[in-house]
Write a protein that holds these residues in place. Sequence first.
Motif, PDB file in Angstrom:
ATOM      1  N   UNK A  75      -2.976  -0.300 -16.646  1.00 28.33           N
ATOM      2  CA  UNK A  75      -2.345  -1.623 -16.644  1.00 28.33           C
ATOM      3  C   UNK A  75      -2.388  -2.266 -18.023  1.00 28.33           C
ATOM      4  N   UNK A  76      -3.402  -1.950 -18.795  1.00 26.17           N
ATOM      5  CA  UNK A  76      -3.531  -2.525 -20.133  1.00 26.17           C
ATOM      6  C   UNK A  76      -2.587  -1.867 -21.134  1.00 26.17           C
ATOM      7  N   UNK A  77      -2.098  -0.675 -20.834  1.00 27.63           N
ATOM      8  CA  UNK A  77      -1.222   0.053 -21.751  1.00 27.63           C
ATOM      9  C   UNK A  77       0.238  -0.223 -21.394  1.00 27.63           C
ATOM     10  N   UNK A  78       0.826  -1.210 -22.038  1.00 29.13           N
ATOM     11  CA  UNK A  78       2.201  -1.603 -21.729  1.00 29.13           C
ATOM     12  C   UNK A  78       3.223  -0.564 -22.184  1.00 29.13           C
ATOM     13  N   UNK A  79       2.828   0.357 -23.041  1.00 33.41           N
ATOM     14  CA  UNK A  79       3.750   1.372 -23.563  1.00 33.41           C
ATOM     15  C   UNK A  79       3.601   2.711 -22.845  1.00 33.41           C
ATOM     16  N   UNK A  80       2.891   2.750 -21.727  1.00 28.04           N
ATOM     17  CA  UNK A  80       2.585   4.023 -21.074  1.00 28.04           C
ATOM     18  C   UNK A  80       3.821   4.778 -20.591  1.00 28.04           C
ATOM     19  N   UNK A  81       4.915   4.079 -20.364  1.00 25.47           N
ATOM     20  CA  UNK A  81       6.132   4.745 -19.894  1.00 25.47           C
ATOM     21  C   UNK A  81       7.212   4.835 -20.963  1.00 25.47           C
ATOM     22  N   UNK A  82       6.878   4.502 -22.203  1.00 26.42           N
ATOM     23  CA  UNK A  82       7.852   4.624 -23.291  1.00 26.42           C
ATOM     24  C   UNK A  82       8.308   6.077 -23.398  1.00 26.42           C
ATOM     25  N   UNK A  83       9.595   6.274 -23.472  1.00 22.45           N
ATOM     26  CA  UNK A  83      10.145   7.616 -23.619  1.00 22.45           C
ATOM     27  C   UNK A  83      10.388   8.343 -22.300  1.00 22.45           C
ATOM     28  N   UNK A  84       9.982   7.773 -21.186  1.00 24.32           N
ATOM     29  CA  UNK A  84      10.212   8.411 -19.889  1.00 24.32           C
ATOM     30  C   UNK A  84      11.681   8.257 -19.525  1.00 24.32           C
ATOM     31  N   UNK A  85      12.321   9.372 -19.203  1.00 26.45           N
ATOM     32  CA  UNK A  85      13.731   9.344 -18.841  1.00 26.45           C
ATOM     33  C   UNK A  85      13.958   9.636 -17.364  1.00 26.45           C
ATOM     34  N   UNK A  86      13.012  10.303 -16.726  1.00 22.37           N
ATOM     35  CA  UNK A  86      13.171  10.641 -15.308  1.00 22.37           C
ATOM     36  C   UNK A  86      11.793  10.683 -14.649  1.00 22.37           C
ATOM     37  N   UNK A  87      11.777  10.377 -13.361  1.00 18.64           N
ATOM     38  CA  UNK A  87      10.548  10.446 -12.582  1.00 18.64           C
ATOM     39  C   UNK A  87      10.762  11.457 -11.467  1.00 18.64           C
ATOM     40  N   UNK A  88       9.832  12.371 -11.300  1.00 19.46           N
ATOM     41  CA  UNK A  88       9.940  13.397 -10.270  1.00 19.46           C
ATOM     42  C   UNK A  88       9.298  12.949  -8.971  1.00 19.46           C
ATOM     43  N   UNK A  89       9.773  13.522  -7.873  1.00 13.32           N
ATOM     44  CA  UNK A  89       9.233  13.237  -6.548  1.00 13.32           C
ATOM     45  C   UNK A  89       8.868  14.575  -5.913  1.00 13.32           C
ATOM     46  N   UNK A  90       7.692  14.602  -5.289  1.00 12.11           N
ATOM     47  CA  UNK A  90       7.235  15.827  -4.656  1.00 12.11           C
ATOM     48  C   UNK A  90       6.574  15.478  -3.336  1.00 12.11           C
ATOM     49  N   UNK A  91       6.768  16.310  -2.338  1.00  4.25           N
ATOM     50  CA  UNK A  91       6.115  16.106  -1.049  1.00  4.25           C
ATOM     51  C   UNK A  91       5.052  17.179  -0.847  1.00  4.25           C
ATOM     52  N   UNK A  92       3.998  16.819  -0.163  1.00  5.74           N
ATOM     53  CA  UNK A  92       2.917  17.776   0.088  1.00  5.74           C
ATOM     54  C   UNK A  92       2.364  17.539   1.487  1.00  5.74           C
ATOM     55  N   UNK A  93       1.959  18.620   2.141  1.00  5.37           N
ATOM     56  CA  UNK A  93       1.366  18.505   3.470  1.00  5.37           C
ATOM     57  C   UNK A  93       0.061  19.302   3.502  1.00  5.37           C
ATOM     58  N   UNK A  94      -0.971  18.682   4.074  1.00  4.13           N
ATOM     59  CA  UNK A  94      -2.236  19.377   4.310  1.00  4.13           C
ATOM     60  C   UNK A  94      -2.223  19.796   5.768  1.00  4.13           C
ATOM     61  N   UNK A  95      -2.309  21.062   6.050  1.00  3.39           N
ATOM     62  CA  UNK A  95      -2.292  21.532   7.436  1.00  3.39           C
ATOM     63  C   UNK A  95      -3.684  21.894   7.929  1.00  3.39           C
ATOM     64  N   UNK A  96      -4.695  21.740   7.086  1.00  2.19           N
ATOM     65  CA  UNK A  96      -6.047  22.138   7.478  1.00  2.19           C
ATOM     66  C   UNK A  96      -6.905  20.936   7.888  1.00  2.19           C
TER      67      UNK A  96
END
Length: 107
Positions: A75-96
């Motif tokens: 939260x303190x790093x206001x530049x943490x997303x500088x240069x980001x052009x795309x965000x990925x999405x992934x799904x995961x399932x735990x079956x155990x």
Amino acid sequence: MRVRRYECMACARSWTDDLTHMADEGRRLTDAAVWWAVAEVVLKSKSVLACARDLHCSWGVLNRAVLEKGADVLAADLRRLDGVEAIGVDGHVWRHTRTGGRYVTVF
């Protein structure tokens, strides 16, 4: 945690290290322990559970501390997303799990 015990042979008195102010007020872990755990989880992909076992504390205590430290730093790093052009999405399932599959979506 190991607490050192000292003995004076001359006067037969003994005492231990005072650990009452080892961590900040209201905290169960020192700042150094939390930073160590953050580094282990983030840089070495170690689980919070494994870190909690190493520190001899509960998963809940360490997980709260790691998430709080991470949120504070990010939260303190206001530049943490500088240069980001795309965000990925992934799904995961735990079956155990005992109650069937558990699902999570990660961005």
